[in-house]
Scaffold this active site. Sequence first.
Site, PDB file in Angstrom:
ATOM      1  CB  SER A 195      -0.945   0.006   1.203  1.00  0.00           C
ATOM      2  OG  SER A 195      -0.222  -0.059   2.419  1.00  0.00           O
ATOM      3  CG  HIS A 223      -4.214  -0.927  -1.554  1.00  0.00           C
ATOM      4  ND1 HIS A 223      -4.651   0.363  -1.381  1.00  0.00           N
ATOM      5  CD2 HIS A 223      -3.869  -1.364  -0.315  1.00  0.00           C
ATOM      6  CE1 HIS A 223      -4.573   0.698  -0.106  1.00  0.00           C
ATOM      7  NE2 HIS A 223      -4.096  -0.330   0.564  1.00  0.00           N
ATOM      8  CE  LYS A 254      -7.496   0.215   1.309  1.00  0.00           C
ATOM      9  NZ  LYS A 254      -8.256  -0.372   2.445  1.00  0.00           N
TER      10      LYS A 254
END
Length: 410
Positions: A195, A223, A254
């Site tokens: 990340s 992610h 996300k």
Amino acid sequence: MSHSFKALHLAESQIAELDLQLLRRRLRATESACDTKSTVDGRELKAFCSNDYLGLANHPALIAALAEGAKRYGVGSGASHLISGHSVAHELLEKKLASFQSQHIPQARALFFSTGYLANLTAITGLVRLAPSGQASIYSAKLNHASLIDGVRLAGAQNKASVTLFDHTQLDSLTESLKNDQKPFKLIVTDGVFSMDGDLAPAKALLQIAEQYDALLLIDDAHGFGVLGKQGHGILEQDNLNSERLIYIGTLGKAAGVSGAFICAHDSFIEWLIQKGRPYIYSTATPPAIAHTLLTSLELIEGEEGQNRRTHLRQLIEIWKKEMVFAQWEKSFSSTPIQPVILGSNANALLAAKLLDEAGYWIPAIRPPTVPDGSARLRITFSANHTVDDLRQLIHQLKQIEQTSMVQAS
């Protein structure tokens, strides 16, 4: 107030120490929806700092789905999943999430959580409990997210599991350690996309190692889910992996634009976590309206709109690679929407963030312990809602700020 109140004195003195080290964090409250422009303290800033990679957090279809979900299910679940909080909305979402990974994990089944932190704690601590105390080994990538680190620490403490850290860019030491490991249960733990650096885990090589040495491979694709792979299914799709040994964790706050996370694994592992995963058992279920909203999000991710948004993201990434050239600042290689700019000292990172703020940009400084000492940075992230012009204006601004900061530093 009594001077014998030592805990308060400790808190105040250690906060003062954080100030001296330029490590104190401060909250900023936004006054607008998550998007590429945010209103903060009455000012509109161009935001290049959220994890809303596909730009879905303020999507009209998701706003409508949340309203519909609240109308149908209310605003709370009322209890944990195993009491009365498990809704048909949760059930439908888990089946859809399992279908995303069904080509990669035989007999795939998914379990939905309110946060990625809870999902990681549950997966690691729960799976390690498959082994008798002292009979499990955990191998964790050094740059893993805090939730993975805490899950590993907790599992080690609860079940006396041995813990070994490894460098995900150099797997020889991992292989050597596993070669000499005679314990019956072994778990390799890694981020899919790291990340703070934006680089990818060598998932295919790690799976080969896991198969060779009879280990499970847990990948936290927080992610990567929604971003990687043709259909946005994540790193397993991108690398075309398939194994019963895979434990896949995806985040839904996300790229998916909403909230929550999930574990996807072979049905037997998920059933075990339902029985023994303490964070899952003892947490109130996420409101069903959120699960209902996520069903629409998954349709967008998998459909034509999601593909178009990923194509645009890749275009932004390529422009950044070609056109963002620094004189002194260090740009990390990343094929993802996470594009860090390494500035070294905390003072340098804070100065750059301040100058960006004055120029109308929101890109906070990232400092230890989130990143290693001496690698403070700007963590720049792209959204599919950013235009090419937005990016080129940022590139121009960063070049100017680099020059300004170099002058001030000298």
